[in-house]
Design a protein around this motif. Structure first.
Motif, PDB file in Angstrom:
ATOM      1  N   LEU A 157       0.939  -1.208  -0.009  1.00  0.00           N
ATOM      2  CA  LEU A 157      -0.243   0.274   0.026  1.00  0.00           C
ATOM      3  C   LEU A 157       1.160   1.197   0.139  1.00  0.00           C
ATOM      4  CD1 LEU A 157      -3.453   0.603   1.281  1.00  0.00           C
ATOM      5  CD2 LEU A 157      -1.784   2.765   2.086  1.00  0.00           C
ATOM      6  N   VAL A 158       0.231   2.317  -0.831  1.00  0.00           N
ATOM      7  CA  VAL A 158       1.559   3.494  -0.924  1.00  0.00           C
ATOM      8  C   VAL A 158       0.281   4.188  -1.054  1.00  0.00           C
ATOM      9  CG1 VAL A 158       2.685   4.386  -2.565  1.00  0.00           C
ATOM     10  CG2 VAL A 158       2.828   1.659  -2.751  1.00  0.00           C
ATOM     11  N   GLY A 162      -1.545  12.416  -0.471  1.00  0.00           N
ATOM     12  CA  GLY A 162      -2.875  11.626  -0.158  1.00  0.00           C
ATOM     13  C   GLY A 162      -3.423  11.129  -0.669  1.00  0.00           C
ATOM     14  N   LYS A 163      -2.960  10.512  -1.897  1.00  0.00           N
ATOM     15  CA  LYS A 163      -3.712   9.334  -2.694  1.00  0.00           C
ATOM     16  C   LYS A 163      -3.467   8.028  -2.427  1.00  0.00           C
ATOM     17  CE  LYS A 163      -4.691  11.845  -6.896  1.00  0.00           C
ATOM     18  NZ  LYS A 163      -5.106  12.878  -8.060  1.00  0.00           N
ATOM     19  N   VAL A 164      -4.481   6.690  -2.593  1.00  0.00           N
ATOM     20  CA  VAL A 164      -3.936   6.139  -1.923  1.00  0.00           C
ATOM     21  C   VAL A 164      -3.399   4.795  -3.510  1.00  0.00           C
ATOM     22  CG1 VAL A 164      -3.719   3.960  -0.594  1.00  0.00           C
ATOM     23  CG2 VAL A 164      -5.149   6.656   0.133  1.00  0.00           C
ATOM     24  N   TYR A 165      -2.819   4.299  -2.874  1.00  0.00           N
ATOM     25  CA  TYR A 165      -1.954   2.957  -4.842  1.00  0.00           C
ATOM     26  C   TYR A 165      -2.024   1.941  -3.306  1.00  0.00           C
ATOM     27  CZ  TYR A 165      -1.483   7.613  -7.317  1.00  0.00           C
ATOM     28  OH  TYR A 165      -1.961   8.667  -7.424  1.00  0.00           O
ATOM     29  N   VAL A 166      -2.339   0.713  -4.705  1.00  0.00           N
ATOM     30  CA  VAL A 166      -2.424  -0.357  -4.176  1.00  0.00           C
ATOM     31  C   VAL A 166      -1.594  -1.371  -4.910  1.00  0.00           C
ATOM     32  CG1 VAL A 166      -3.362  -3.126  -2.601  1.00  0.00           C
ATOM     33  CG2 VAL A 166      -4.219  -0.450  -2.576  1.00  0.00           C
ATOM     34  N   GLU A 167      -0.725  -2.251  -5.077  1.00  0.00           N
ATOM     35  CA  GLU A 167      -0.518  -3.484  -5.756  1.00  0.00           C
ATOM     36  C   GLU A 167      -0.663  -4.840  -5.318  1.00  0.00           C
ATOM     37  OE1 GLU A 167       3.942  -4.031  -8.495  1.00  0.00           O
ATOM     38  OE2 GLU A 167       3.937  -3.280  -6.037  1.00  0.00           O
ATOM     39  N   LYS A 168      -1.513  -6.014  -5.764  1.00  0.00           N
ATOM     40  CA  LYS A 168      -2.130  -6.582  -5.428  1.00  0.00           C
ATOM     41  C   LYS A 168      -0.938  -7.729  -5.182  1.00  0.00           C
ATOM     42  CE  LYS A 168      -5.592  -9.435  -4.515  1.00  0.00           C
ATOM     43  NZ  LYS A 168      -7.215  -9.365  -4.454  1.00  0.00           N
ATOM     44  N   TYR A 169      -0.201  -8.981  -4.316  1.00  0.00           N
ATOM     45  CA  TYR A 169       0.755  -9.606  -5.001  1.00  0.00           C
ATOM     46  C   TYR A 169       0.288 -11.406  -4.500  1.00  0.00           C
ATOM     47  CZ  TYR A 169       3.767  -6.344  -3.576  1.00  0.00           C
ATOM     48  OH  TYR A 169       4.964  -5.127  -4.582  1.00  0.00           O
ATOM     49  N   LYS A 170      -1.203 -11.902  -3.719  1.00  0.00           N
ATOM     50  CA  LYS A 170      -1.658 -12.515  -3.719  1.00  0.00           C
ATOM     51  C   LYS A 170      -3.045 -12.728  -3.126  1.00  0.00           C
ATOM     52  CE  LYS A 170       1.235 -14.396  -0.177  1.00  0.00           C
ATOM     53  NZ  LYS A 170       2.159 -14.836   0.648  1.00  0.00           N
ATOM     54  N   GLN A 171      -3.726 -13.980  -3.225  1.00  0.00           N
ATOM     55  CA  GLN A 171      -4.703 -13.737  -2.660  1.00  0.00           C
ATOM     56  C   GLN A 171      -4.821 -13.909  -1.695  1.00  0.00           C
ATOM     57  OE1 GLN A 171      -7.716 -13.309  -5.026  1.00  0.00           O
ATOM     58  NE2 GLN A 171      -9.010 -12.687  -3.647  1.00  0.00           N
ATOM     59  N   PHE A 442      13.937   6.446   2.461  1.00  0.00           N
ATOM     60  CA  PHE A 442      13.727   6.797   0.709  1.00  0.00           C
ATOM     61  C   PHE A 442      12.096   7.407   0.786  1.00  0.00           C
ATOM     62  CE2 PHE A 442      10.455   3.907   0.223  1.00  0.00           C
ATOM     63  CZ  PHE A 442      10.338   2.673   1.548  1.00  0.00           C
ATOM     64  N   GLU A 443      11.730   8.318  -1.033  1.00  0.00           N
ATOM     65  CA  GLU A 443      10.561   8.848  -0.834  1.00  0.00           C
ATOM     66  C   GLU A 443       9.609   7.697  -1.913  1.00  0.00           C
ATOM     67  OE1 GLU A 443       9.615  12.741  -4.089  1.00  0.00           O
ATOM     68  OE2 GLU A 443      12.007  12.313  -3.198  1.00  0.00           O
ATOM     69  N   PRO A 444       8.787   7.731  -1.177  1.00  0.00           N
ATOM     70  CA  PRO A 444       8.239   6.881  -1.419  1.00  0.00           C
ATOM     71  C   PRO A 444       6.906   7.635  -3.126  1.00  0.00           C
ATOM     72  CG  PRO A 444       7.172   7.231   0.517  1.00  0.00           C
ATOM     73  CD  PRO A 444       8.303   8.350   0.452  1.00  0.00           C
ATOM     74  N   THR A 445       7.063   6.239  -3.633  1.00  0.00           N
ATOM     75  CA  THR A 445       7.362   6.331  -5.139  1.00  0.00           C
ATOM     76  C   THR A 445       5.774   5.857  -5.702  1.00  0.00           C
ATOM     77  OG1 THR A 445       8.138   5.175  -5.369  1.00  0.00           O
ATOM     78  CG2 THR A 445       8.959   6.896  -6.007  1.00  0.00           C
ATOM     79  N   ILE A 446       4.582   5.842  -6.838  1.00  0.00           N
ATOM     80  CA  ILE A 446       3.754   5.199  -7.052  1.00  0.00           C
ATOM     81  C   ILE A 446       4.554   4.076  -7.487  1.00  0.00           C
ATOM     82  CG2 ILE A 446       2.045   5.292  -8.651  1.00  0.00           C
ATOM     83  CD1 ILE A 446       1.678   8.507  -7.995  1.00  0.00           C
ATOM     84  N   PRO A 447       4.343   2.422  -7.347  1.00  0.00           N
ATOM     85  CA  PRO A 447       4.359   1.418  -7.601  1.00  0.00           C
ATOM     86  C   PRO A 447       4.189   1.366  -9.903  1.00  0.00           C
ATOM     87  CG  PRO A 447       2.867   1.019  -6.487  1.00  0.00           C
ATOM     88  CD  PRO A 447       3.208   2.856  -6.126  1.00  0.00           C
ATOM     89  N   ALA A 450       0.298  -0.332 -10.091  1.00  0.00           N
ATOM     90  CA  ALA A 450       0.189  -0.212  -9.385  1.00  0.00           C
ATOM     91  C   ALA A 450      -1.422   0.911  -9.607  1.00  0.00           C
ATOM     92  CB  ALA A 450       0.384   0.674  -8.059  1.00  0.00           C
ATOM     93  N   VAL A 451      -3.125   0.363  -8.994  1.00  0.00           N
ATOM     94  CA  VAL A 451      -3.760   0.830  -9.302  1.00  0.00           C
ATOM     95  C   VAL A 451      -4.400   1.983  -7.836  1.00  0.00           C
ATOM     96  CG1 VAL A 451      -6.202   0.290  -9.439  1.00  0.00           C
ATOM     97  CG2 VAL A 451      -4.226  -0.854 -10.183  1.00  0.00           C
ATOM     98  N   GLU A 452      -4.805   3.435  -8.398  1.00  0.00           N
ATOM     99  CA  GLU A 452      -5.179   4.671  -7.726  1.00  0.00           C
ATOM    100  C   GLU A 452      -6.253   3.453  -6.656  1.00  0.00           C
ATOM    101  OE1 GLU A 452      -6.189   8.909  -8.312  1.00  0.00           O
ATOM    102  OE2 GLU A 452      -6.927   9.335  -6.549  1.00  0.00           O
TER     103      GLU A 452
END
Ligand SMILES: *[C@@H]1O[C@H](CO)[C@@H](O)[C@H](O)[C@H]1NC(C)=O
Ligand SMILES: *[C@@H]1O[C@H](CO)[C@@H](O)[C@H](O)[C@H]1NC(C)=O
Ligand SMILES: *[C@@H]1O[C@H](CO)[C@@H](O)[C@H](O)[C@H]1NC(C)=O
Ligand SMILES: *[C@@H]1O[C@H](CO)[C@@H](O)[C@H](O)[C@H]1NC(C)=O
Ligand SMILES: *[C@@H]1O[C@H](CO)[C@@H](O)[C@H](O)[C@H]1NC(C)=O
Ligand SMILES: *[C@@H]1O[C@H](CO)[C@@H](O)[C@H](O)[C@H]1NC(C)=O
Ligand SMILES: *[C@@H]1O[C@H](CO)[C@@H](O)[C@H](O)[C@H]1NC(C)=O
Length: 524
Positions: A157-158, A162-171, A442-447, A450-452
């Protein structure tokens, strides 16, 4: 205002008195200039403070929200902050054949009107946030450490601007991930623009995995920071509120906020004295040996250990519409047993809420709030290696010390109703994420890829009970007040004392228990 300045004045007078009393008398002429300057400075200070108080008072009492009308929110601003209304911003689900997007018009900042004189301090269990993050206090958290947590994570979760992005890895199991992310989305709705940039890894499985022994020794690397629902004393996983605070759709447990109200009403109807004088447990015994061991304590023709134990058949329950499993109706006994399953159990908070005495079978795992509970004050400790005799004694003790037993039940349900109310759960999340983000090197970056995420992308496509629980737990709009004030870390001696007291009261109960059984055996 009057109170403040007069208080200050008294303090000043006291200081003068003390210094005057300890001062060797000197000719007045020499002292005059200094005293005059001090008096003048002091008067100036009073004026400044007074001006500040008055201005902040005027400021908040005539405060009006300045959210632009683009979001079509109803903004009511009254002449006093006590009556300023919350703004409500409904979800904006697009209709028809359009993929759901995040609305551009949810406020990204929101002014709160806090009372500058009485910002409430968060409950004491928030202090464990410092303890959970201590492994990184000296080194900070590098990108490599975060990436190291990826192998067991279900999602990353990134938060960036103020915006949230999620990169899902597994169920994940069931919808644990969905409702956890939903919870974080509600946090963002509650405190828009106040969450820091961050990247974190979240593992939705039961048991903690980051073993501290793997990160000791001369070649130690920093442990990977991994968020999950529980920890134990051998691991460094960071504990976070579990999904069920927003509802557990698969077994029809509704979101915490409304459930708490139901339980409160239920407790009011079924008073402790009128409850069954036995220890009750209902659950799935097949997830852990210790639970099967517990079942041997059930009442039988030969033996009564004061325990009434039942197997929860979730499949049957779901077919019958969960009529038998409404947790708010499960407060019919004076004693309720909490026993871990494969790891900590979500059932804990529902049991503690009951006003019954919670009999806690010695746990291995902890969630984010239970470390602050005190044995004999909030719950009654039960041995895990001699459960039946331990339960029998606990119930006999309670039935012959009814006032004390009731007080234990009440202390737990008060804790749950007050310190674990949803406002505090959100503030815990807020502070945990803030303290965590402070450590990032480190500076968080949008992967890439990843989806908003926002409440709309999660809730609009949802159906059935998922949708129902999301609508029920939706944060309606920004909070008018800031999060509670984070308490400082425990001083090591204070924490040590707290843990010693805890161990001592458990030992004390074990002694009583032994004496009880010794005297019974002597009689035979
Ligand atoms: C609010 O909207 C008006 C136009 O309706 C615009 O002129 C103004 O800059 C906006 N204010 C903020 C704070 O966005
Ligand atoms: C909802 O979102 C759409 C775009 O996705 C926008 O055109 C519409 O104005 C929004 N409705 C409200 C009530 O904000
Ligand atoms: C949505 O519209 C696109 C083209 O406009 C079409 O190809 C697609 O099948 C539609 N999907 C649904 C679920 O109707
Ligand atoms: C972390 O370190 C800082 C100083 O480096 C200290 O002030 C703070 O109390 C430490 N936090 C904990 C939880 O020990
Ligand atoms: C530490 O690293 C050195 C060199 O990489 C290695 O020789 C040594 O065995 C390591 N020690 C431990 C305890 O892993
Ligand atoms: C408790 O019950 C009484 C009557 O039985 C009622 O008057 C009171 O409002 C109830 N309180 C709560 C908190 O439900
Ligand atoms: C425990 O005993 C009660 C009363 O005899 C019975 O109804 C219940 O099914 C028993 N539970 C189990 C798990 O056998």
């Amino acid at each position: 205002m009057h109170r403040f300045s007069s208080m200050m004045f008294r303090k000043y007078a006291l200081d003068r008195h003390i210094s005057a009393g300890t001062m060797i008398w000197q000719p007045p002429l020499k002292k005059v200039p200094a005293t005059t300057t001090k008096t003048l400075l002091f008067l100036l200070l009073i004026i400044i403070v007074a001006a500040f108080i008055i201005s902040s008072w005027i400021d908040t009492s005539t405060f009006s929200a300045t959210i632009n009308s683009t979001n079509k929110a109803i903004i009511v601003s009254e002449n006093h902050r006590k009556t300023r209304k919350k703004i409500e911003i409904p979800l904006n689900c697009s209709t028809g054949n359009v993929s759901q997007t995040c609305p551009a018009n949810y406020p990204t900042t929101f002014e709160t009107d806090d009372d500058p004189w009485s910002k409430p301090v968060c409950p004491d269990y928030f202090r464990w946030i410092h303890e959970d993050l201590r492994p990184w206090n000296a080194t900070g958290i590098t990108r490599e450490m975060v990436e190291g947590a990826k192998k067991s994570a279900h999602f990353r979760l990134v938060i960036v601007k103020g915006k949230v992005y999620v990169e899902k890895y597994k169920q994940s199991i069931q919808t644990r991930d969905v409702f956890t992310i939903w919870g974080i989305m509600q946090l963002v709705r509650r405190y828009p623009g106040r969450l820091p940039d961050l990247e974190l890894m979240f593992d939705c499985d039961d048991r903690p995995v980051v073993r501290s022994r793997d990160y000791r020794g001369p070649n130690k690397t920093g442990p990977p920071p991994l968020f999950r629902y529980c920890g134990d004393k051998w691991t460094l996983d960071i504990v976070f509120p579990d999904w069920s605070f927003w509802g557990w759709a698969e077994i029809n447990i509704k979101p915490w906020e409304n459930l708490l109200k139901d339980v409160k009403e239920g407790n009011n109807k079924t008073k402790w004295m009128g409850r069954e004088p036995y220890a009750y447990w209902k659950g799935n015994p097949f997830v852990a040996e210790t639970r099967q061991d517990l079942l041997t304590c059930n009442v039988s023709e030969k033996q009564d250990w004061n325990a009434r134990l039942y197997v929860q058949d979730w499949i049957l329950e779901s077919q019958q519409g969960f009529k038998q499993s409404n947790v708010a109706n499960q407060c019919a006994h004076r004693y309720k047993i909490y026993i871990e399953g494969y790891a900590w159990s979500v059932s804990e908070k529902y049991i503690l809420a009951c006003d019954s005495v919670t009999l806690v079978v010695k746990p291995q795992f902890y969630d984010f709030f239970m470390r602050n509970l005190q044995p004999v004050h909030h719950y009654w400790p039960i041995r895990d290696d001699d459960k039946c005799r331990s339960i029998k004694f606990a119930v006999d003790w309670g039935n012959s010390h009814k006032q004390k037993a009731q007080a234990i039940g009440k202390a737990a349900s008060d804790f749950i109703q007050e310190e674990l109310k949803m406002d505090n759960v959100y503030d815990y999340m807020f502070h945990l994420l803030n303290e965590y983000a402070k450590l990032l090197k480190f500076e968080p970056t949008i992967p890439e890829g990843a989806v908003e995420f926002c409440s709309e992308t999660v809730a609009c496509p949802a159906e059935g009970s998922h949708k129902k629980f999301m609508m029920e737990s939706l944060v309606k709009g920004p909070s008018l007040t800031s999060p509670c004030a984070m308490p400082p870390p425990y001083a090591p001696s204070v924490l040590g004392g707290f843990l010693r007291r805890k161990a001592n009261s458990i030992r004390q109960v074990e002694k009583w228990e032994k004496r009880y059984w010794d005297s019974l055996n002597e009689q035979h």
